[in-house]
Design a protein around this motif. Sequence first.
Motif, PDB file in Angstrom:
ATOM      1  N   THR A 110      27.309  50.580  47.234  1.00  0.00           N
ATOM      2  CA  THR A 110      27.802  49.455  46.638  1.00  0.00           C
ATOM      3  C   THR A 110      28.131  48.404  47.654  1.00  0.00           C
ATOM      4  OG1 THR A 110      30.073  50.339  46.683  1.00  0.00           O
ATOM      5  CG2 THR A 110      28.416  51.043  44.861  1.00  0.00           C
ATOM      6  N   HIS A 135      17.230  49.692  37.502  1.00  0.00           N
ATOM      7  CA  HIS A 135      17.769  48.216  37.718  1.00  0.00           C
ATOM      8  C   HIS A 135      17.845  48.040  39.194  1.00  0.00           C
ATOM      9  CE1 HIS A 135      19.097  48.066  33.689  1.00  0.00           C
ATOM     10  NE2 HIS A 135      19.855  48.920  33.530  1.00  0.00           N
ATOM     11  N   ALA A 157      27.983  41.066  44.559  1.00  0.00           N
ATOM     12  CA  ALA A 157      27.835  41.667  43.516  1.00  0.00           C
ATOM     13  C   ALA A 157      28.563  40.985  42.468  1.00  0.00           C
ATOM     14  CB  ALA A 157      27.923  43.114  43.402  1.00  0.00           C
ATOM     15  N   ASP A 158      28.130  41.076  40.992  1.00  0.00           N
ATOM     16  CA  ASP A 158      29.140  40.824  40.000  1.00  0.00           C
ATOM     17  C   ASP A 158      30.332  41.779  39.892  1.00  0.00           C
ATOM     18  OD1 ASP A 158      27.342  38.791  39.200  1.00  0.00           O
ATOM     19  OD2 ASP A 158      26.178  40.074  37.669  1.00  0.00           O
ATOM     20  N   ASN A 215      17.262  45.377  41.295  1.00  0.00           N
ATOM     21  CA  ASN A 215      17.714  44.393  42.087  1.00  0.00           C
ATOM     22  C   ASN A 215      19.152  43.757  41.505  1.00  0.00           C
ATOM     23  OD1 ASN A 215      15.254  43.948  43.323  1.00  0.00           O
ATOM     24  ND2 ASN A 215      14.205  43.462  41.559  1.00  0.00           N
ATOM     25  N   THR A 216      20.046  44.788  41.181  1.00  0.00           N
ATOM     26  CA  THR A 216      21.304  44.354  40.729  1.00  0.00           C
ATOM     27  C   THR A 216      21.957  43.704  41.823  1.00  0.00           C
ATOM     28  OG1 THR A 216      21.339  46.089  39.089  1.00  0.00           O
ATOM     29  CG2 THR A 216      23.591  45.172  39.840  1.00  0.00           C
ATOM     30  N   VAL A 217      22.060  44.084  42.715  1.00  0.00           N
ATOM     31  CA  VAL A 217      22.687  43.535  44.177  1.00  0.00           C
ATOM     32  C   VAL A 217      21.566  42.948  45.378  1.00  0.00           C
ATOM     33  CG1 VAL A 217      24.438  43.971  45.955  1.00  0.00           C
ATOM     34  CG2 VAL A 217      24.583  45.183  43.800  1.00  0.00           C
ATOM     35  N   ARG A 218      21.367  41.754  45.255  1.00  0.00           N
ATOM     36  CA  ARG A 218      20.328  41.441  46.156  1.00  0.00           C
ATOM     37  C   ARG A 218      20.745  39.919  46.902  1.00  0.00           C
ATOM     38  NH1 ARG A 218      17.095  45.405  45.639  1.00  0.00           N
ATOM     39  NH2 ARG A 218      18.206  45.583  47.650  1.00  0.00           N
ATOM     40  N   ASP A 243      28.611  47.794  41.472  1.00  0.00           N
ATOM     41  CA  ASP A 243      27.250  47.687  41.297  1.00  0.00           C
ATOM     42  C   ASP A 243      26.466  48.264  42.387  1.00  0.00           C
ATOM     43  OD1 ASP A 243      28.056  46.363  38.990  1.00  0.00           O
ATOM     44  OD2 ASP A 243      27.650  44.467  39.733  1.00  0.00           O
ATOM     45  N   TYR A 244      25.345  48.893  42.153  1.00  0.00           N
ATOM     46  CA  TYR A 244      24.387  49.482  43.066  1.00  0.00           C
ATOM     47  C   TYR A 244      23.083  49.136  42.223  1.00  0.00           C
ATOM     48  CZ  TYR A 244      24.803  53.228  39.612  1.00  0.00           C
ATOM     49  OH  TYR A 244      24.903  54.067  38.478  1.00  0.00           O
ATOM     50  N   ASN A 245      21.966  49.328  43.080  1.00  0.00           N
ATOM     51  CA  ASN A 245      20.663  49.257  42.512  1.00  0.00           C
ATOM     52  C   ASN A 245      20.016  50.526  42.442  1.00  0.00           C
ATOM     53  OD1 ASN A 245      20.637  46.433  43.219  1.00  0.00           O
ATOM     54  ND2 ASN A 245      20.065  46.901  45.330  1.00  0.00           N
TER      55      ASN A 245
END
Length: 504
Positions: free
Chosen positions: A336, A467, A456-457, A469-472, A461-463
């Motif tokens: 995360t 999903h 990250a939102d 590309n949640t954190v890019r 959050d993690y990839n």
Amino acid sequence: MIDTNQIQGTISPYLHGQFVEFLGHGITDGIWVGRESDIPNIDGLREGIVDALAKLAPPVVRWPGGCYADTYHWRDGIGKPENRPTTYNENFGTYEQDQHQFGTDEFMHFCELIGAEPWLNINLLSGSVQEMKEWMEYCNRKETTSLSNERKANGHPEPYNVQFWEIGNEAWAGGGFMTPQDYVRKYRQYSSAMPTFKQNIFDKSKIYKIASGPDGNKPLERINWTRDLLNEISKYRQPEINALDLHFYNWNLDSDTDMPTSFQEDDWYRVIKGARELALVIAEQKQLIKDGLEKMPVPESSMDQQLQKIDLIVGEWGIWHKASFMAKPALLQQVTMRDAIATAISLNILQENCENVSMACVAQTVNVLNSLIITDQDKTVLTPNFDVFMMYKKFQGSRLVQYQTREKNQFVDIFAAIQDEILTVCLINSHINSKQVVQVDFQHLAKGIFAERLVADDVTDYNSAEHPNTVRTKQISFTDKISTMKEFDLPAASINIFQFKLIK
């Protein structure tokens, strides 16, 4: 204030090294899927991982361990795949059969594809001096011998020219529970038996010999290990030693409720604080090495060497969460923004110590602990840590720039480096839920040319395969106004890279 007149050492790419081991699914089902797999592969190597790491271009990759190195016999992993033995891997709770389909030649091919130099760890515990010598001959001998012919028969006519060789791994624990005195006795034997591969006595080519450094997480033991090891080496003739390999993990073991993707504010700050400890350990170890070298006696004969320089390496570092001990496959943990920020802080510390640390490898690259890549069946997922290392590529080859702050902000980490009049600045906001505003004085006129951010939102959050590309990292808008002062709004829990063209 960033003082571009105060420039220190060069940031070596070797500080951004990687580490892969036969642990859990780090290699088997991670890097290695096999030549017959339905998963896209290059000679059995997972194509998604090869493509990603080729883009990252890590300078060095350490293998086969780790703890596994001291039970690994290199001959198990060469020759026709169908003729290789099957053994059992208990390393750190892996508990799986090992068919040895990924061996020396496959590892070297992997390094060639991603543009990395290999670092090999020698089996000091269950191996022998002769086994080490033959492995080195197999890898590096150019002249025609039985071992070089064997390498040629296995598909690689040219020598691999492996420079980095470590004698054992964590000799103070799984590598034999040795004392420094025990280890030095064995180190002398192995180091002396290493072939040089020189063409004549004036040949400057050199094997880089790495010794097992201390457990960085034991405050008393790490002091005693380094001090006693150097004292033991000083007795009688001094063997060649190029570097000491320190291992340091950011342990997160204090809470049973703290999960890699579910944690509270106290858990967040505990991990961030743990990352900062690395700076103290490096400073302590560097002083111990300095003190030890100053006590090295002058040899009785000019034919003998006096040790005057030993590099410090951080061969294993990363975040280690308690929950990973029970994970299946072994030591798998998600990544995360908490891990990403702790990783970025650690890289800052290594880069700030570019004159004190010569090389470092994050543990580990794939599917294990502080990984850059996680695989899920046929999917290859790049974690936020992959983005961090990609962002930090901009610092490779740059010169460290000094900075001063008017007021210390405990939540903001600043790092700056310059190359060809391009100043790269990293600003990390480690506050879990509040933005920070930072003003930076450049002393010179500066024009903004590039900016990117990892945020990250939600900090948990993690990839994942579902999903990815949640954190890019995202490029952000950035004023190109020329000035000597810039103000930055840093979102909570964010890593921010800004580049400027200096105008003098």
